[in-house]
Design a protein around this motif. Structure first.
Motif, short mmCIF file in Angstrom:
data_model
loop_
_atom_site.label_atom_id
_atom_site.label_comp_id
_atom_site.label_asym_id
_atom_site.label_seq_id
_atom_site.Cartn_x
_atom_site.Cartn_y
_atom_site.Cartn_z
N PHE A 143 35.45 44.13 50.70
CA PHE A 143 34.13 43.51 50.64
C PHE A 143 33.50 43.92 49.31
N THR A 144 33.16 42.94 48.48
CA THR A 144 32.69 43.24 47.12
C THR A 144 31.16 43.26 47.04
N SER A 145 30.65 43.79 45.94
CA SER A 145 29.22 43.81 45.71
C SER A 145 28.66 42.40 45.48
N GLU A 146 29.57 41.43 45.26
CA GLU A 146 29.17 40.02 45.19
C GLU A 146 29.21 39.36 46.57
N GLU A 147 29.46 40.19 47.60
CA GLU A 147 29.48 39.77 48.99
C GLU A 147 30.62 38.79 49.30
N GLU A 148 31.76 39.00 48.65
CA GLU A 148 32.96 38.25 48.93
C GLU A 148 33.91 39.13 49.75
N SER A 149 34.73 38.50 50.58
CA SER A 149 35.66 39.24 51.44
C SER A 149 37.09 38.78 51.20
N PHE A 150 38.01 39.74 51.16
CA PHE A 150 39.43 39.46 50.99
C PHE A 150 40.21 40.37 51.93
N THR A 151 41.41 39.95 52.29
CA THR A 151 42.28 40.81 53.10
C THR A 151 43.45 41.29 52.25
N LEU A 152 43.86 42.53 52.49
CA LEU A 152 45.08 43.07 51.90
C LEU A 152 46.14 43.06 52.99
N GLN A 153 47.22 42.31 52.76
CA GLN A 153 48.23 42.16 53.80
C GLN A 153 49.12 43.38 53.85
N GLY A 154 49.19 44.02 54.99
CA GLY A 154 50.09 45.14 55.19
C GLY A 154 51.08 44.84 56.30
N GLN A 155 51.92 45.77 56.59
CA GLN A 155 52.88 45.58 57.66
C GLN A 155 52.21 45.77 59.01
#
Length: 213
Positions: free
Chosen positions: A102-114
């Motif tokens: 979650f960024t300070s620009e209020e964007e969200s991303f996922t990091l794909q793990g196992q």
């Protein structure tokens, strides 16, 4: 995202968003108002108001077991953000092994793990065999995958990996001391000295180590 001066923050009636005993915690102090606290150093990292973070947290179906706050600086972007503008990102590490940014620009991303299932299906060998370690504690309690053994080899310049494995063991023991482990055999994400990895403890007393990516 609206930042709040530390002098205006009171933690008297705060509600913990992250799991108990995590080294870094998110506390909610009011509606859509959050504080990130470094519990190990007993200091406040940042405080802000964000409806977007509330929306993100409401979608989660498992516990946040740790967080990271990382400073960022834009080098180039097609958006209306000036180059060299500074910001930060919050990495939420979840109980199911997933990580969300979650960024300070209020964007969200996922990091794909196992997934936990794929981790449990990985072949494991005793660390004493895979890494030619002495048959003594803690080495005789550790199981490693081939991928994890290769990672250890890249971290070891002299060819003696005992100190590196001992560091991973310390990270695991510290994590186990600070919070209750999950069900036996279920992988948990640990952020250690050399990076992220998974550990799964078994009823027999052995622990398996897995790469996080």
């Amino acid at each position: 995202m609206k930042f709040i001066p530390h002098s205006e923050v009171s933690l008297d009636h705060s509600i913990r968003v992250t799991a108990d005993q995590t080294p870094r915690q998110i506390l909610r102090i009011d509606l859509d108002t959050y504080v990130i606290v470094d519990m190990e150093r007993a200091r406040m990292v940042t405080a802000f108001e964000s409806e977007k973070l509330s929306e993100l947290i409401n979608t989660l179906r498992c516990a946040i077991i740790d967080i990271e706050v990382i400073a960022t600086r834009y080098i180039h972007t097609s958006r209306t953000i000036a180059p060299q503008t500074t910001g930060f990102e919050i990495r939420l590490h979840l109980e199911n092994g997933q990580s969300i940014i979650f960024t300070s620009e209020e964007e969200s991303f996922t990091l794909q793990g196992q997934s936990a299932k794929s981790l449990l299906e990985e072949s494991r060998k005793p660390a004493t065999e895979a890494l030619s370690l002495p048959n003594q504690r803690p080495f005789n309690r550790i199981l490693v995958t081939d991928e994890f053994a290769k990672w250890i080899s890249t971290l070891t310049l002299s060819g003696n990996c005992q100190q590196v494995i001992e560091a991973f063991w310390r990270d695991f023991k510290c994590h186990a001391k600070n919070r209750e482990l999950l069900k036996p055999g279920k992988p948990i994400l640990i952020i250690g000295e050399f990076g992220q990895f998974y550990a799964a403890e078994y009823l027999c007393g052995r622990v398996s180590f897995h790469c996080a990516t």
